[in-house]
Design an enzyme around this catalytic site. Structure first.
Site, PDB file in Angstrom:
ATOM      1  N   CYS B 327       0.844  -1.206   0.000  1.00 17.57           N
ATOM      2  CA  CYS B 327       0.000   0.000   0.000  1.00 17.57           C
ATOM      3  C   CYS B 327       0.877   1.254   0.000  1.00 17.57           C
ATOM      4  O   CYS B 327       0.633   2.209  -0.739  1.00 17.57           O
ATOM      5  CB  CYS B 327      -0.895  -0.039   1.238  1.00 17.57           C
ATOM      6  SG  CYS B 327      -1.986   1.361   1.374  1.00 17.57           S
ATOM      7  N   TRP B 330       2.618   1.613  -3.348  1.00 21.00           N
ATOM      8  CA  TRP B 330       1.655   2.016  -4.383  1.00 21.00           C
ATOM      9  C   TRP B 330       1.485   3.534  -4.410  1.00 21.00           C
ATOM     10  O   TRP B 330       1.296   4.143  -5.461  1.00 21.00           O
ATOM     11  CB  TRP B 330       0.305   1.338  -4.100  1.00 21.00           C
ATOM     12  CG  TRP B 330      -0.752   1.651  -5.114  1.00 21.00           C
ATOM     13  CD1 TRP B 330      -0.954   1.038  -6.300  1.00 21.00           C
ATOM     14  CD2 TRP B 330      -1.776   2.664  -5.022  1.00 21.00           C
ATOM     15  NE1 TRP B 330      -2.023   1.578  -6.962  1.00 21.00           N
ATOM     16  CE2 TRP B 330      -2.550   2.587  -6.190  1.00 21.00           C
ATOM     17  CE3 TRP B 330      -2.103   3.615  -4.061  1.00 21.00           C
ATOM     18  CZ2 TRP B 330      -3.626   3.414  -6.423  1.00 21.00           C
ATOM     19  CZ3 TRP B 330      -3.175   4.448  -4.299  1.00 21.00           C
ATOM     20  CH2 TRP B 330      -3.924   4.341  -5.467  1.00 21.00           C
ATOM     21  N   HIS B 331       1.574   4.145  -3.206  1.00 23.33           N
ATOM     22  CA  HIS B 331       1.353   5.591  -3.141  1.00 23.33           C
ATOM     23  C   HIS B 331       2.525   6.394  -3.700  1.00 23.33           C
ATOM     24  O   HIS B 331       2.346   7.536  -4.123  1.00 23.33           O
ATOM     25  CB  HIS B 331       1.086   6.026  -1.700  1.00 23.33           C
ATOM     26  CG  HIS B 331      -0.319   5.784  -1.272  1.00 23.33           C
ATOM     27  ND1 HIS B 331      -0.734   4.607  -0.715  1.00 23.33           N
ATOM     28  CD2 HIS B 331      -1.426   6.563  -1.345  1.00 23.33           C
ATOM     29  CE1 HIS B 331      -2.022   4.668  -0.443  1.00 23.33           C
ATOM     30  NE2 HIS B 331      -2.478   5.841  -0.823  1.00 23.33           N
ATOM     31  N   GLY B 332       3.730   5.851  -3.647  1.00 24.25           N
ATOM     32  CA  GLY B 332       4.861   6.624  -4.156  1.00 24.25           C
ATOM     33  C   GLY B 332       6.146   5.855  -4.024  1.00 24.25           C
ATOM     34  O   GLY B 332       6.194   4.753  -3.450  1.00 24.25           O
TER      35      GLY B 332
END
Lengths: 495, 493
Positions: B327, B330-332
């Site tokens: 997670c 996935w964000h950066g």
């Protein structure tokens, strides 16, 4: 619940969102292309045009740019935009005491910027308390410039112009006013009290305060620049100092007229007045000039001005910041020719916008001729910035020379003396190297050296040095030649 | 093309909506109306892609075509081994695309740094807009087809239309094919439904423009200092963290509201993406309410396949850590995102191991209010503090910057000169937005709505809500238009 309310809701919003586009189409058909949504004068710019999608390949069309252009157009074409913005600003400023974006408000909707690469609010308010070293640096800069100017035969005037936030701090909103601290201009002024350069640093605070007390408006309503009258105050302050420096040669400042008489408007009598947002100056006999310095040395050639008077007179080179820009600039020539003659007795004026006197600029500007007066105008808030860009070793040495004591007549230099020396060369030309070097010797031993750029007249101030012997002092130029060399020495004060 | 832009709201949206409504309204007399509406929607969505991210469009179309092919092939494959192989191939292609664009540059830099010289050229292609979302949508479609949960779209154009749906293209929510498949067959138009969708759109716009955008300058100013390693007072640091926590919530939930509202005006029923997450009393509950479409995607397609919580506590914790690490990544690409994910993984594991245990389906313990309320408040405060700590990691450019901000919060960092004027950024508007945001981030509005519906007639409540939404919408448009103002002539120099 019936369908009428939802349908009415949808109809309202559909109409509201589509209105500017639909209205544009309708208005174009009826011949009225746009309506007065945009306050061009208030925002000091033109309205964004309606975007067009270029024809071509998908990549060349640049659809994202079209979207941004649409945003700009829509923002400007929004019906009742000015009213809505004023309402928004009014609520933000007056009720919430909050600036819009990075604009800091005052009463009457005047604003100035803060943050980013622009001076912080601290600068505008002059809120910084300068350290003794920072204060000393400013004094050294002013004294060094003065001494350097005297050596080559030019007067150097510094004009830190008061800012609206400093002059009219009572009008700031409390949240901003609370931030007000020591005024940097006042600190520098106080520190200059015992300096020989004090008369050449022209603070106009008193003139602005007096004008304000007399009920005169000296700044623009909606921003922090001095208006035409405020600029005339600065102009008058400079001219008064010129009259002190050149008694009987410089005339009175052309007087200010709220309603200029026909003779002044026709250029037959001296006078100053406001036209639109600009300061207009009329001095009979003044003509526009074409000048190499203005074209080559300035950052914005089209904003600079050169004037000359038939019959000659003293010459002035003025470098000014944005605080005098509305009278001394014509953006891409749209405001007509810029005219800024000084009073009778001033033969030539060259004014450069957004220019400051760095050592390099001064060398360039005086390479082919020495003006009688060099004037540097900048906002007083800049006094809280570092002077390192403008204060070089030569300026420090010049300041030390100015503070040194003249020895008794015919006293020769002795071993152990700490001396400050100055050499003035005439017509310096480069020889073996791009920049000749002046070398100071005592009894044949080198004690100091200083670069000397080519030019019609150059002064080299040497660092304070202790003499190793009683031998005679002599100066020579390496890597170039000079038509004349004049050496003067003084006894430096003990640190 | 952001929903919060005037171009989207005034130039793009009106013709798209009018055209779609007209086709939907024709559905009573014309049996191809839904297909025509789908085609209209596809054209509008591709136009939105064209206008906002032209270079990324071919990549997206390639991914959508691949999704359709693989989903059909997986669905048609009878042998389980072939089905698994095709699924693995599709997932590898999707993840490869995502990794190439999202992590290619970072990986190339790491390899170059390890080798001490430039070895791997960084991808020179711009990051396609919304790739994280449409790749996840693609993966879910193929996976669901392989598991037999939902057959793939019958029409390839439906696949492209669903993946390109402009309300959810750029920033989600991650709408799965299973959620909208029925809507592609039939989407009747009704004024109340469209109006309620438009109202939701306006509320989302107001959340974004009136709250998130107002808080952003202050949060940015705080992090600008923190990223530069400059200290500030603990109060300013705390306010900055609070501002960012609320900004993030209102920005993202406002965007989701607009997407859901737009979907509703077009006849779709997207699932809720935010369920008042700041009202949670545990981190696990927070993740059931925050970015629901992502957390449920990770749960269904990563946590459960890893074994979920059925293989013992230790394995469940390991699975949770893996899911939250994914997670974060996935964000950066920064380390701070990974740290943020691991922080939440740790919290979830700790709650699983040491938190109160209750059998699934068992009623909550019946405790008197004087015990239950303080317990809830303490748990709520702890959750907010833990989440806010996570946002510090999430927002900071580097772990060192996060450390600097944490030291400022603890009063261990000397206050820098630049930080002395920070209070000027905490304007009254920011204060109002902070206060309003703190209240509105809790489920106050639904409670008021329930109360109003109990005592007032339905049409009156509807009118009140519509008037409120209209006022908020007008205000938001005013703020948007005001942001186009440029005052100073000399900025043209």
């Amino acid at each position: 619940m019936n369908r009428i309310l939802p349908a009415a809701f949808l109809a309202f919003w559909s109409a509201a969102l589509a209105f500017p586009q639909v209205a544009r189409i309708v208005l174009r058909r009826t011949g009225a292309v746009s309506w007065a949504a945009f306050d061009s004068a208030g925002e000091k710019r033109n309205s964004a045009p309606y975007p067009t999608l270029r024809k071509g390949t998908p990549r060349s069309v640049a659809p994202a740019e079209f979207g941004r252009a649409w945003e700009s157009w829509y923002g400007d074409a929004l019906p009742w935009r000015t009213e809505l913005l004023l309402f928004h600003r009014d609520q933000s400023f007056r009720r919430l005491k909050t600036p819009v974006g990075r604009e800091v408000p005052g009463h009457g909707n005047w604003v100035f910027r803060r943050g980013g690469d622009w001076p912080e609010l601290d600068d505008y308010l002059g809120a910084k308390e300068l350290s003794p070293a920072e204060l000393a640096d400013w004094i050294v800069l002013f004294e060094g410039r003065r001494e350097w100017g005297r050596a080559i035969g030019a007067a150097v005037l510094e004009v830190p112009a008061v800012t609206k936030a400093q002059a009219r701090w009572q009008e700031l909103y409390p949240a901003i006013r609370r931030h007000r601290g020591n005024n940097v201009a006042a600190q520098v002024r106080e520190a200059l009290a015992d300096s020989p350069a004090r008369d050449d640093v022209l603070f106009a605070d008193d003139d602005f305060a007096a004008a304000f007390a007399a009920g005169r408006e000296t700044f623009f309503d909606r921003d922090h620049h001095p208006n035409a009258y405020g600029e005339w105050l600065l102009y008058d302050r400079i001219n008064r100092r010129l009259r002190e420096l050149f008694p009987d040669r410089i005339g009175e400042t052309p007087p200010w007229y709220d309603e200029p008489p026909p003779a002044v408007l026709a250029g037959e009598a001296p006078g100053c007045w406001r036209r639109s947002i600009r300061l207009e100056v009329s001095v009979p006999g003044e003509v526009q000039d074409d000048d190499g310095v203005v074209h080559n040395a300035a950052r914005y050639p089209y904003c600079n001005v050169a004037t000359k008077r038939e019959g000659g007179g003293i010459s002035v080179l003025l470098a000014h910041d944005s605080f005098m820009r509305f009278s001394l600039a014509s953006w891409r020539g749209k405001d007509g020719d810029v005219r800024f003659p000084f009073a009778k007795g001033v033969g030539r004026v060259r004014a450069l916008i957004f220019q400051r006197f760095s050592p390099g600029f001064l060398e360039g500007a005086t390479a082919h001729g020495i003006p009688d007066v060099l004037v540097e105008q900048f906002p007083a808030c800049r006094l809280d910035a570092s002077v390192s860009k403008y204060l070089d070793a030569g300026t420090r040495a010049a300041a030390a020379f100015g503070r040194a004591e003249e020895p008794p007549a015919s006293r020769p230099p002795r071993a152990g003396d700490r001396i400050a020396a100055r050499a003035v060369f005439g017509d310096v030309r480069a020889g073996g190297r791009a920049r000749p070097v002046a070398v100071l010797r005592c009894g044949g031993a080198e004690i100091a050296r200083r670069d000397v750029p080519p030019g019609v007249k150059r002064a080299a101030f040497f660092d304070v040095a202790e003499l190793p012997s009683d031998g005679p002092l002599e100066v020579s130029l390496e890597g170039g030649s000079a038509a004349s060399a004049d050496l003067v020495w003084r006894l430096a004060r003990r640190p | 093309m952001a929903f919060g832009s005037l171009f989207f709201l005034t130039a793009f949206l009106p013709p798209v909506l009018f055209g779609h409504w007209a086709l939907q309204a024709a559905g009573r007399r014309w049996r191809h109306a839904t297909a025509a509406a789908n085609a209209w929607l596809l054209a509008a969505s591709l136009a939105a892609c064209f206008l906002s991210d032209l270079p990324g469009l071919p990549w997206f179309l390639g991914c959508a075509a691949g999704t359709d092919l693989f989903a059909r092939a997986v669905s048609a494959a009878r042998r389980p081994r072939l089905r698994k192989a095709l699924l693995a191939l599709a997932l590898a292609a999707d993840l490869g695309l995502l990794c190439f664009f999202k992590y290619g540059g970072v990986l190339a830099r790491w390899i170059d740094a390890a080798a001490g010289c430039p070895l791997v050229p960084a991808p020179a292609i711009a990051f396609p807009l919304g790739i994280s979302f449409w790749v996840f949508r693609s993966m879910s479609c193929v996976w669901d087809a392989a598991r037999g949960v939902r057959p793939p779209p019958r029409n390839p154009l439906d696949t492209i239309c669903w993946m390109a749906l402009f309300p959810v293209f750029v920033s989600g929510p991650i709408v799965r094919w299973a959620d909208v498949a029925e809507s592609f067959r039939s989407r009747p138009f009704s004024a109340p439904l469209a109006a309620s969708g438009f109202r939701r759109l306006l509320v989302g716009l107001a959340k974004k423009v009136l709250l998130a955008n107002q808080l952003a300058p202050f949060a940015d100013a705080v992090w600008e200092l923190a990223d530069a390693g400059r200290g500030m007072s603990p109060g300013m640091a705390a306010l900055g963290v609070a501002a960012y926590s609320l900004q993030l919530y209102f920005d993202f939930s406002g965007y989701s509201d607009m997407a859901i509202g737009l979907g509703r005006t077009l006849g779709f029923d997207f699932k809720e993406n935010f369920l008042w997450p700041y009202g949670s009393a545990s981190v696990r509950e927070f993740w059931r309410r925050w970015h629901v479409s992502l957390s449920s995607w990770l749960r269904d397609y990563l946590y459960f396949p890893l074994g979920g919580s059925r293989c013992g506590a230790a394995r469940a914790c390991l699975n949770s850590m893996a899911v939250f690490a994914a997670c974060g990544v996935w964000h950066g690409t920064g380390w701070t995102f990974l740290l943020w994910g691991l922080w939440h993984g740790l919290l979830v594991c700790a709650e699983r191991l040491f938190g109160p245990k209750r059998r699934k389906g068992a009623p909550p313990p019946d405790r008197p209010a004087w015990i239950a309320a303080p317990r809830f408040l303490a748990a709520h405060a702890w959750t907010l503090a833990a989440v806010a700590f996570g946002w510090i990691l999430f927002r900071s450019a580097t772990p060192a910057a996060a450390g600097s901000l944490l030291r400022s919060l603890a009063g261990l960092e000397p206050v820098a000169r630049e930080a002395r004027t920070l209070w000027l950024d905490c304007t009254p508007v920011v204060s109002v937005a902070l206060a309003a945001g703190a209240v509105l981030s809790l489920p106050v509005v639904p409670a008021l709505r329930r109360l109003a519906r109990r005592v007032l007639p339905e049409w009156f409540v509807w009118t009140l809500e519509s008037l409120a939404a209209t006022a908020l919408g007008v205000l938001a448009l005013l703020f948007l238009a005001a942001s186009t103002r440029r005052s100073f002539l000399y900025f043209q120099f």
